[in-house]
Write a protein that holds these residues in place. Structure first.
Motif, PDB file in Angstrom:
ATOM      1  N   GLY A   1      64.490  26.241  88.943  1.00 30.41           N
ATOM      2  CA  GLY A   1      63.656  25.162  88.406  1.00 30.41           C
ATOM      3  C   GLY A   1      64.119  24.626  87.070  1.00 30.41           C
ATOM      4  O   GLY A   1      63.315  24.053  86.325  1.00 30.41           O
ATOM      5  N   ASP A   2      65.383  24.764  86.758  1.00 31.20           N
ATOM      6  CA  ASP A   2      65.936  24.302  85.478  1.00 31.20           C
ATOM      7  C   ASP A   2      65.588  22.836  85.216  1.00 31.20           C
ATOM      8  O   ASP A   2      65.581  22.011  86.129  1.00 31.20           O
ATOM      9  CB  ASP A   2      67.456  24.446  85.488  1.00 31.20           C
ATOM     10  CG  ASP A   2      68.105  23.690  84.348  1.00 31.20           C
ATOM     11  OD1 ASP A   2      68.053  24.193  83.221  1.00 31.20           O
ATOM     12  OD2 ASP A   2      68.621  22.583  84.590  1.00 31.20           O
ATOM     13  N   ILE A   3      65.305  22.531  83.929  1.00 29.17           N
ATOM     14  CA  ILE A   3      65.033  21.141  83.551  1.00 29.17           C
ATOM     15  C   ILE A   3      66.068  20.589  82.583  1.00 29.17           C
ATOM     16  O   ILE A   3      66.026  19.399  82.258  1.00 29.17           O
ATOM     17  CB  ILE A   3      63.627  20.986  82.941  1.00 29.17           C
ATOM     18  CG1 ILE A   3      63.496  21.859  81.690  1.00 29.17           C
ATOM     19  CG2 ILE A   3      62.547  21.290  83.959  1.00 29.17           C
ATOM     20  CD1 ILE A   3      62.273  21.526  80.864  1.00 29.17           C
ATOM     21  N   LEU A   4      66.988  21.430  82.100  1.00 29.07           N
ATOM     22  CA  LEU A   4      67.983  20.936  81.149  1.00 29.07           C
ATOM     23  C   LEU A   4      68.848  19.839  81.774  1.00 29.07           C
ATOM     24  O   LEU A   4      69.144  18.830  81.131  1.00 29.07           O
ATOM     25  CB  LEU A   4      68.876  22.079  80.669  1.00 29.07           C
ATOM     26  CG  LEU A   4      68.224  23.127  79.778  1.00 29.07           C
ATOM     27  CD1 LEU A   4      69.225  24.215  79.423  1.00 29.07           C
ATOM     28  CD2 LEU A   4      67.648  22.502  78.515  1.00 29.07           C
ATOM     29  N   ALA A   5      69.270  20.041  83.017  1.00 26.38           N
ATOM     30  CA  ALA A   5      70.088  19.024  83.682  1.00 26.38           C
ATOM     31  C   ALA A   5      69.304  17.724  83.842  1.00 26.38           C
ATOM     32  O   ALA A   5      69.866  16.627  83.695  1.00 26.38           O
ATOM     33  CB  ALA A   5      70.560  19.530  85.044  1.00 26.38           C
ATOM     34  N   ALA A   6      67.995  17.832  84.134  1.00 31.12           N
ATOM     35  CA  ALA A   6      67.170  16.630  84.263  1.00 31.12           C
ATOM     36  C   ALA A   6      67.094  15.882  82.936  1.00 31.12           C
ATOM     37  O   ALA A   6      67.154  14.641  82.894  1.00 31.12           O
ATOM     38  CB  ALA A   6      65.770  17.011  84.739  1.00 31.12           C
ATOM     39  N   TYR A   7      66.986  16.619  81.840  1.00 31.32           N
ATOM     40  CA  TYR A   7      66.971  15.965  80.534  1.00 31.32           C
ATOM     41  C   TYR A   7      68.337  15.362  80.213  1.00 31.32           C
ATOM     42  O   TYR A   7      68.424  14.327  79.535  1.00 31.32           O
ATOM     43  CB  TYR A   7      66.540  16.948  79.448  1.00 31.32           C
ATOM     44  CG  TYR A   7      65.046  17.113  79.386  1.00 31.32           C
ATOM     45  CD1 TYR A   7      64.232  16.055  78.999  1.00 31.32           C
ATOM     46  CD2 TYR A   7      64.436  18.310  79.729  1.00 31.32           C
ATOM     47  CE1 TYR A   7      62.855  16.179  78.955  1.00 31.32           C
ATOM     48  CE2 TYR A   7      63.058  18.447  79.695  1.00 31.32           C
ATOM     49  CZ  TYR A   7      62.273  17.383  79.306  1.00 31.32           C
ATOM     50  OH  TYR A   7      60.908  17.501  79.275  1.00 31.32           O
TER      51      TYR A   7
END
Length: 359
Positions: A98-104
């Protein structure tokens, strides 16, 4: 923010005979109480605050580097976005699906163009994407009845790599749609240095904190009481209304939390920073390292071919684990501060971002 993210992320690993919104339905009274607290104050409320602060930080970078010219600032932000995408993809692949760093990182590829937009366009964009998130539909994670999938709990390493590669791409490209509203507001607030100078913006901050947190608490109740077992799940059309209500008011709650913390900072500033402020600030200065360190714990505790505790821990037990994990990262960050060490991932991001512009 990091504590709330730990609480929000960890319960989605849990398994049980019946799961709704990431919460097993067969827990104790304590589990129900914790479920109500998390779904009211944490779920869907932490990430908007993260998005606001991300946009705010981008505005700070653009202000500090404005003498370089708009194209140089854009390239600098794009380098920052690329390192976030790479680190985020590896994070998703190896530790947490569920990583969000790539989305940011993907968001910043687009957001670098927003830096020079006029205030009106930023606020209109924020309003548009807020409205999109409030539309009725069945995509809200708060009404999802599925169990953790193989990307979250892979049976072996090959399956983990294959499944997480697909999921991480999905989140990286879809996530920015949900984060764009608080990001744009963060850019707008960062231009005015609202969070840095709360004494000049008390009325705005108090209003944002009161309305935002109040709306988040009230808007969460249909879902929160249902998840806690107080109310029976309604029919599907009703779920498709209250799910987006929970998420949309969560955006307001994230803005309210940021405003409230800025007002609290005024109190500490008036009497001088103390030991606790220094400790918490150390974690803030190393937030990416602390965030990634949380995922090491999730991987060890929940992965089926490691400790495999997803069917053993309860909601309350997982909340305790999340709080302990957060506290451990805070102590680690404070040790790094006292010994003169910067966060390794913060160093990496800065080196890639400023390789042509200096430090």
């Amino acid at each position: 923010m990091l504590l709330f993210i730990a609480l929000a992320n960890s319960h989605y690993f849990l398994r049980g005979p019946s799961v709704l919104g990431g919460y097993p339905r067969d827990g104790s009274g304590v589990d129900s109480a914790v479920t109500w607290l998390l779904s009211t104050f944490v779920d869907g409320r932490a990430f908007p605050m993260f998005g606001l602060l991300f946009g705010y930080g981008v505005a700070q970078i653009a202000r500090r580097q404005r003498t370089l010219g708009p194209w140089a600032v854009r390239r600098l932000l794009w380098r920052r976005s690329l390192v976030l995408i790479v680190v985020g993809f590896l994070h998703a692949l190896l530790l947490y699906a569920g990583d969000i760093l790539a989305a940011y990182g993907v968001l910043l590829l687009v957001g670098a163009w927003l830096v020079r937009w006029k205030d009106g366009w930023l606020l209109l964009t924020a309003l548009l994407f807020f409205a999109l998130g409030a539309l009725p539909g069945d995509g809200s994670s708060t009404i999802d009845s599925s169990h953790p999938d193989v990307a979250m709990l892979p049976p072996d390493v090959p399956t983990m790599l294959v499944e997480r590669a697909q999921v991480s791409l999905y989140i990286a490209f879809l996530g920015p749609v949900g984060f764009l509203c608080p990001f744009a507001i963060g850019l707008w607030a960062g231009r005015r240095r609202i969070l840095e100078r709360p004494e000049r913006h008390r009325m705005l901050l108090w209003g944002t904190a009161s309305v935002g947190i109040g709306a988040a608490v009230l808007g969460a109740q249909p879902i929160s009481l249902m998840l806690a077992g107080v109310l029976a799940p309604p029919d599907q059309p009703t779920l498709e209304l209250i799910g987006p209500l929970h998420d949309a008011t969560g955006v307001l709650g994230g803005l309210g939390y940021a405003a409230l913390l800025s007002l609290i900072a005024v109190r500490f500033q008036a009497r001088g920073p103390g030991r606790m402020v220094d400790v918490i600030a150390a974690a803030g200065e190393r937030s990416m390292t602390c965030y990634l360190a949380q995922s090491v714990v999730w991987a060890v505790v929940f992965t089926p071919f490691l400790l495999d505790l997803s069917a053993t821990l309860t909601v309350a037990g997982t909340a305790f684990l999340a709080t302990t994990t957060w506290l451990s990262t805070v102590l680690l960050a404070d040790w790094m501060r006292r010994t003169g060490r910067r966060g390794p991932f913060e160093v990496l991001v800065r080196r890639v971002t400023y390789r042509r512009s200096g430090w």
